[in-house]
Motif scaffolding. Structure first.
Motif, PDB file in Angstrom:
ATOM      1  N   VAL A 103       0.896  -1.285   0.115  1.00  0.00           N
ATOM      2  CA  VAL A 103      -0.090   0.034   0.068  1.00  0.00           C
ATOM      3  C   VAL A 103       0.845   1.465  -0.088  1.00  0.00           C
ATOM      4  N   ALA A 104       1.931   1.185   1.031  1.00  0.00           N
ATOM      5  CA  ALA A 104       2.791   2.405   0.875  1.00  0.00           C
ATOM      6  C   ALA A 104       3.411   2.779  -0.489  1.00  0.00           C
ATOM      7  N   ASN A 105       3.866   1.670  -1.195  1.00  0.00           N
ATOM      8  CA  ASN A 105       4.535   1.793  -2.454  1.00  0.00           C
ATOM      9  C   ASN A 105       3.442   2.307  -3.244  1.00  0.00           C
ATOM     10  N   ILE A 106       2.433   2.040  -3.412  1.00  0.00           N
ATOM     11  CA  ILE A 106       1.601   2.339  -4.342  1.00  0.00           C
ATOM     12  C   ILE A 106       0.935   3.731  -4.026  1.00  0.00           C
ATOM     13  N   LEU A 107       1.167   4.209  -2.825  1.00  0.00           N
ATOM     14  CA  LEU A 107       0.579   5.321  -2.516  1.00  0.00           C
ATOM     15  C   LEU A 107       1.574   6.356  -2.718  1.00  0.00           C
ATOM     16  N   ALA A 108       2.974   6.055  -2.541  1.00  0.00           N
ATOM     17  CA  ALA A 108       4.052   6.866  -2.696  1.00  0.00           C
ATOM     18  C   ALA A 108       4.091   7.363  -4.206  1.00  0.00           C
ATOM     19  N   LYS A 109       3.811   6.612  -5.087  1.00  0.00           N
ATOM     20  CA  LYS A 109       4.017   6.836  -6.491  1.00  0.00           C
ATOM     21  C   LYS A 109       3.064   7.840  -7.035  1.00  0.00           C
ATOM     22  N   GLN A 110       1.991   8.091  -6.335  1.00  0.00           N
ATOM     23  CA  GLN A 110       0.815   8.951  -6.692  1.00  0.00           C
ATOM     24  C   GLN A 110       1.448  10.489  -6.819  1.00  0.00           C
ATOM     25  N   SER A 111       1.099  10.903  -7.847  1.00  0.00           N
ATOM     26  CA  SER A 111       1.556  12.636  -7.918  1.00  0.00           C
ATOM     27  C   SER A 111       0.375  13.659  -7.546  1.00  0.00           C
ATOM     28  N   GLY A 112      -0.852  12.967  -7.714  1.00  0.00           N
ATOM     29  CA  GLY A 112      -2.075  13.831  -7.489  1.00  0.00           C
ATOM     30  C   GLY A 112      -2.520  13.702  -5.947  1.00  0.00           C
ATOM     31  N   GLU A 113      -3.399  14.493  -5.515  1.00  0.00           N
ATOM     32  CA  GLU A 113      -3.861  14.362  -4.136  1.00  0.00           C
ATOM     33  C   GLU A 113      -5.039  13.053  -4.362  1.00  0.00           C
ATOM     34  N   ILE A 114      -4.859  12.430  -3.080  1.00  0.00           N
ATOM     35  CA  ILE A 114      -5.987  11.109  -3.032  1.00  0.00           C
ATOM     36  C   ILE A 114      -7.081  11.756  -2.165  1.00  0.00           C
ATOM     37  N   PRO A 115      -8.154  11.347  -2.713  1.00  0.00           N
ATOM     38  CA  PRO A 115      -9.386  11.607  -1.960  1.00  0.00           C
ATOM     39  C   PRO A 115      -9.413  11.207  -0.474  1.00  0.00           C
ATOM     40  N   ALA A 116      -9.825  11.996   0.296  1.00  0.00           N
ATOM     41  CA  ALA A 116      -9.921  11.843   1.717  1.00  0.00           C
ATOM     42  C   ALA A 116     -10.872  10.630   2.142  1.00  0.00           C
ATOM     43  N   ASP A 117     -11.992  10.472   1.535  1.00  0.00           N
ATOM     44  CA  ASP A 117     -12.878   9.813   1.706  1.00  0.00           C
ATOM     45  C   ASP A 117     -13.045   8.642   0.754  1.00  0.00           C
ATOM     46  N   VAL A 118     -13.871   7.550   0.915  1.00  0.00           N
ATOM     47  CA  VAL A 118     -14.107   6.554  -0.112  1.00  0.00           C
ATOM     48  C   VAL A 118     -15.744   6.836  -0.300  1.00  0.00           C
ATOM     49  N   ASP A 119     -15.907   6.881  -1.777  1.00  0.00           N
ATOM     50  CA  ASP A 119     -17.514   7.189  -2.386  1.00  0.00           C
ATOM     51  C   ASP A 119     -17.835   5.690  -2.630  1.00  0.00           C
ATOM     52  N   PRO A 120     -18.725   5.214  -1.659  1.00  0.00           N
ATOM     53  CA  PRO A 120     -19.306   3.899  -1.857  1.00  0.00           C
ATOM     54  C   PRO A 120     -20.169   3.679  -3.408  1.00  0.00           C
ATOM     55  N   ALA A 121     -20.416   4.706  -3.806  1.00  0.00           N
ATOM     56  CA  ALA A 121     -21.156   4.507  -5.294  1.00  0.00           C
ATOM     57  C   ALA A 121     -20.212   4.218  -6.227  1.00  0.00           C
ATOM     58  N   HIS A 122     -18.731   4.417  -5.896  1.00  0.00           N
ATOM     59  CA  HIS A 122     -17.620   3.867  -6.697  1.00  0.00           C
ATOM     60  C   HIS A 122     -16.939   2.305  -6.300  1.00  0.00           C
ATOM     61  N   LEU A 123     -17.469   1.751  -5.677  1.00  0.00           N
ATOM     62  CA  LEU A 123     -17.040   0.478  -5.173  1.00  0.00           C
ATOM     63  C   LEU A 123     -17.704  -0.361  -6.219  1.00  0.00           C
ATOM     64  N   ALA A 124     -16.924  -1.030  -7.178  1.00  0.00           N
ATOM     65  CA  ALA A 124     -17.538  -1.891  -8.239  1.00  0.00           C
ATOM     66  C   ALA A 124     -17.258  -3.356  -7.815  1.00  0.00           C
ATOM     67  N   GLU A 125     -16.251  -3.745  -7.116  1.00  0.00           N
ATOM     68  CA  GLU A 125     -16.054  -5.342  -6.874  1.00  0.00           C
ATOM     69  C   GLU A 125     -16.567  -5.750  -5.465  1.00  0.00           C
ATOM     70  N   PRO A 126     -16.855  -6.920  -5.438  1.00  0.00           N
ATOM     71  CA  PRO A 126     -17.488  -7.465  -3.991  1.00  0.00           C
ATOM     72  C   PRO A 126     -16.236  -7.459  -3.093  1.00  0.00           C
ATOM     73  N   ALA A 127     -14.831  -7.671  -3.557  1.00  0.00           N
ATOM     74  CA  ALA A 127     -13.980  -7.595  -2.705  1.00  0.00           C
ATOM     75  C   ALA A 127     -13.652  -6.067  -2.031  1.00  0.00           C
ATOM     76  N   GLU A 128     -13.948  -5.181  -3.013  1.00  0.00           N
ATOM     77  CA  GLU A 128     -13.498  -3.943  -2.636  1.00  0.00           C
ATOM     78  C   GLU A 128     -14.577  -3.609  -1.599  1.00  0.00           C
ATOM     79  N   LYS A 129     -15.939  -3.941  -1.879  1.00  0.00           N
ATOM     80  CA  LYS A 129     -16.973  -3.403  -0.918  1.00  0.00           C
ATOM     81  C   LYS A 129     -16.831  -4.025   0.522  1.00  0.00           C
ATOM     82  N   ALA A 130     -16.407  -5.375   0.488  1.00  0.00           N
ATOM     83  CA  ALA A 130     -16.140  -6.047   1.776  1.00  0.00           C
ATOM     84  C   ALA A 130     -14.977  -5.503   2.488  1.00  0.00           C
ATOM     85  N   LEU A 131     -13.962  -4.966   1.769  1.00  0.00           N
ATOM     86  CA  LEU A 131     -12.719  -4.410   2.557  1.00  0.00           C
ATOM     87  C   LEU A 131     -13.412  -2.940   3.060  1.00  0.00           C
TER      88      LEU A 131
END
Length: 703
Positions: free
Chosen positions: A598-626
């Motif tokens: 996770v740290a490696n993925i986030l460190a590579k991002q140049s733009g600002e990461i949203p502070a909150d998760v938008d439930p409407a954009h949770l597509a896969e069952p695994a990400e909804k469960a997480l």
């Protein structure tokens, strides 16, 4: 080019006992154990490097001798099977089969003819070579150089010369014994030739003792020599005799290791005797009498059933007198003026109150660039008051204690016995009618003095002890005298550990950075307070690394906590324990690896990461469960984090392993759909944040 392949032939060897003894004038008792241990280690290492087998290595020493006895020492080095490889056969002979220069040169280097060489199969093909057995050298031929090196390497702080000799050693040396079984090993060392003659006790048996065999050494020195050369045995005899003398008085002898070691280094034939002193001296604080008896005379003091000092002492004589009473009376005559001096200092000091000495501190320099003890006391008072308020204690008491804290340093008693600093200040403060919290704080300012020592027991003492150390740390760092690996003249390492020990041991909720900022602000010469605070804070928190390792924790555990901006030492220690416990869970490595990913993925991002998760954009069952699991754990762990219950927090977060594993198995984080990708990054940031509330567990997987 020739190559050696050497192997040692493991064949049984004849063995004998080796004895090495260096006879000297009386050696410093405090250095005796270190010197003989170093001698034994030096000889042992020399034998090991030479490949000579040996049995038990026994250091032996008295004030007049350093000795080493080594059992089952082999008479020879093991034989060595040596294989020398020369050129490849193809390069060793020409087309006519005649030896080439390469073959002749190789043979010549061995003192052989080409025809005497063998053809050896190797992993690089057939080569010319020669195999032979090199007999091991006699141990007696190796010993002189081994012993010389061991003696030269002894940790002698100040060497001296004697007579017209250019030889140097800790004390003049008078005889050298080097026996291998019944054979004298010829050796010249420190201007002496080795022999088989040692000497007995200086008074009981001041004669030569001829040793026919190394195995006789210990027994012959004891009888007829009146010398107990085994330090362990001599130490045990002293303890046994001292306790027996104490029992005769229905008392308990206080036998401290440091004093016991020193007494053991002073005598060859210990005889414990009991003496007495006038009861009137008991009006003087016991610590003063004890310091005088220990420091000047090396006496053991005695306590009654109520742990009160009794007017008696035990001395360990180096002779077995026909009239012990004379020896006792001699010691009583010696100690009487010592105790009288202590009584005089005590009475003189009490003629003026402790507070009257505050002015004298203005003439005592603490450190040239940091001013006098009066300057230091003023700085400590400001910080001690602030700390006491934070602890819910009395600012007035802390301020008064800080003002009096260093006053006993200019008293007669402490000038004579520096080890009584703080102790005498507390006594004098009580005699002056100071508040008990103030008096005890004057003593407790020096706690803890060593590992596992007591810590200050009340807010006033805690405030003063912390403030005094932080003033020293910020002051010395502020003038650029940071300690190094070999130099720490102001004992800053001990000061830092002392502060942490108090905060952790007393469970004090104090912000180290806040206190350092106050302390640094008291030094007018500091140009950049923030930089100084950063430096001292880092130095102090880095002390937790050694603490964690001593507690059986991994370096990664320390680094995981150190990565977080934790400046409360008690909080830091709780996190360490929680992370250490977490590392023993089966989920730990998987979650550490996931957090690192996770740290490696986030460190590579140049733009600002949203502070909150938008439930409407949770597509896969695994990400909804997480997302559901993270949300639930955030609610469950919030009160635990607030209560600083980090162990239960990590136990709860360990349950995230399954949804985290499923997420990474089934969900593509870096989706081409920007909305999905940003939402998944926010989800991972939320996961990371849960763990970062305790520590950066991504660092647990670094090793």
């Amino acid at each position: 080019m020739a190559f050696d392949n050497t192997t040692v032939t493991d064949t049984p060897a004849a063995t004998r006992t080796l004895l090495i003894e260096l006879g000297c004038e009386e050696l410093p008792p405090g250095a005796l154990a270190e010197l003989v241990d170093a001698l034994a280690l030096g000889v042992k290492n020399g034998l090991r490097d030479a490949g000579v087998q040996y049995g038990e290595v026994l250091p032996l020493a008295t004030p007049r001798r350093l000795a080493v006895s080594i059992t089952r020492l082999a008479e020879y080095q093991p034989d060595q099977q040596i294989e020398r490889l020369g050129p490849a056969v193809a390069a060793a002979f020409d087309k006519e089969g005649n030896p080439t220069k390469a073959a002749k040169g190789f043979a010549g280097s061995l003192g052989l003819e080409v025809g005497e060489l063998s053809r050896l199969d190797t992993d690089k093909g057939e080569r010319l070579g020669h195999r032979y057995t090199q007999p091991g050298e006699a141990t007696t031929a190796l010993l002189p150089e081994i012993v010389r090196r061991a003696v030269d390497a002894l940790p002698v702080p100040k060497r001296m010369r004697w007579g017209a000799s250019r030889v140097e050693f800790s004390r003049p040396v008078h005889w050298l014994v080097m026996l291998f079984g019944d054979e004298v090993v010829p050796c010249e060392l420190l201007g002496l030739e080795s022999g088989r003659t040692t000497r007995g006790h200086r008074f009981h048996y001041n004669q030569s003792i001829e040793l026919s065999h190394a195995d006789e050494y210990v027994a012959k020195l004891e009888t007829p020599g009146y010398v107990i050369v085994d330090m362990v045995k001599r130490r045990s005899l002293i303890v046994e005799q001292v306790r027996e003398q104490a029992r005769a008085l229905d008392a308990t002898a206080v036998i401290e290791d440091t004093l016991l070691d020193e007494v053991t280094g002073l005598v060859e034939w210990p005889v414990a005797l009991t003496g007495r002193f006038d009861e009137r001296f008991l009006e003087v604080p016991a610590e003063c009498l004890i310091s005088s008896m220990k420091a000047n005379q090396k006496y053991f003091h005695l306590l009654d059933a109520q742990d009160k000092l009794i007017p008696a002492f035990i001395t360990v004589s180096n002779i077995e007198s026909r009239d012990p009473r004379q020896v006792i009376e001699g010691n009583e005559r010696v100690i009487r003026p010592r105790l009288a001096d202590a009584a005089f200092f005590f009475e003189t000091d009490r003629k003026q109150p402790l507070a009257a000495r505050i002015e004298q501190l203005e003439s005592v320099v603490f450190q040239k660039q940091l001013g006098t003890l009066a300057d230091k006391s003023g700085r400590v008072e400001v910080l001690a008051r602030a700390i006491a308020e934070k602890l819910g204690g009395s600012s007035e008491q802390a301020g008064r204690a800080a003002a009096l804290a260093k006053c006993d340093l200019v008293t007669e008693m402490v000038l004579e016995f520096p080890e009584l600093q703080g102790i005498m200040g507390a006594y004098y403060a009580r005699f002056d009618g100071e508040d008990e919290a103030v008096a005890s704080a004057v003593y407790q300012q020096y706690l803890p003095r060593f590992a596992n020592d007591d810590i200050p027991s009340n807010p006033t003492g805690q405030a003063l002890a912390i403030a005094d150390r932080l003033d020293t740390l910020t002051g010395i760092f502020g003038i650029g005298q940071r300690p190094t690996g070999t130099r720490d003249p102001f004992a800053l390492r001990r000061a830092a550990i002392g502060v942490l020990s108090i905060m952790v041991g007393a469970e004090l909720d104090l912000d180290l950075r806040e206190l350092l900022t106050i302390a640094a602000g008291q030094h007018g010469s500091v140009s950049d307070v923030t930089a100084l605070v950063d430096e001292v804070q880092d130095y102090m928190l880095d002390r937790f690394r050694a603490w964690a390792l001593e507690a059986g924790m991994s370096a990664e555990t320390y680094l995981a906590v150190r990565a977080r901006p934790v400046t409360h030492p008690f909080d830091f220690e709780r996190r360490l324990r929680a992370v250490h416990a977490f590392t023993h869970r089966e989920e730990a490595q998987a979650l550490a690896a996931a957090n690192k990913r996770v740290a490696n993925i986030l460190a590579k991002q140049s733009g600002e990461i949203p502070a909150d998760v938008d439930p409407a954009h949770l597509a896969e069952p695994a990400e909804k469960a997480l997302h559901e699991a993270i949300t639930a754990k955030r609610e469950a762990t919030a009160p635990l984090i607030k209560a600083r219950d980090y162990a239960r927090t990590l136990d709860a977060l360990a349950e995230l392993r399954a949804p985290v594993d499923a997420f990474f198995d089934q969900v593509m984080v870096m989706s081409d759909d920007e909305a999905l990708r940003r939402n998944r990054l926010a989800l991972l940031a939320g996961l990371q944040g849960l763990f970062l509330a305790v520590a950066d567990i991504a660092l647990l997987g670094q090793s």
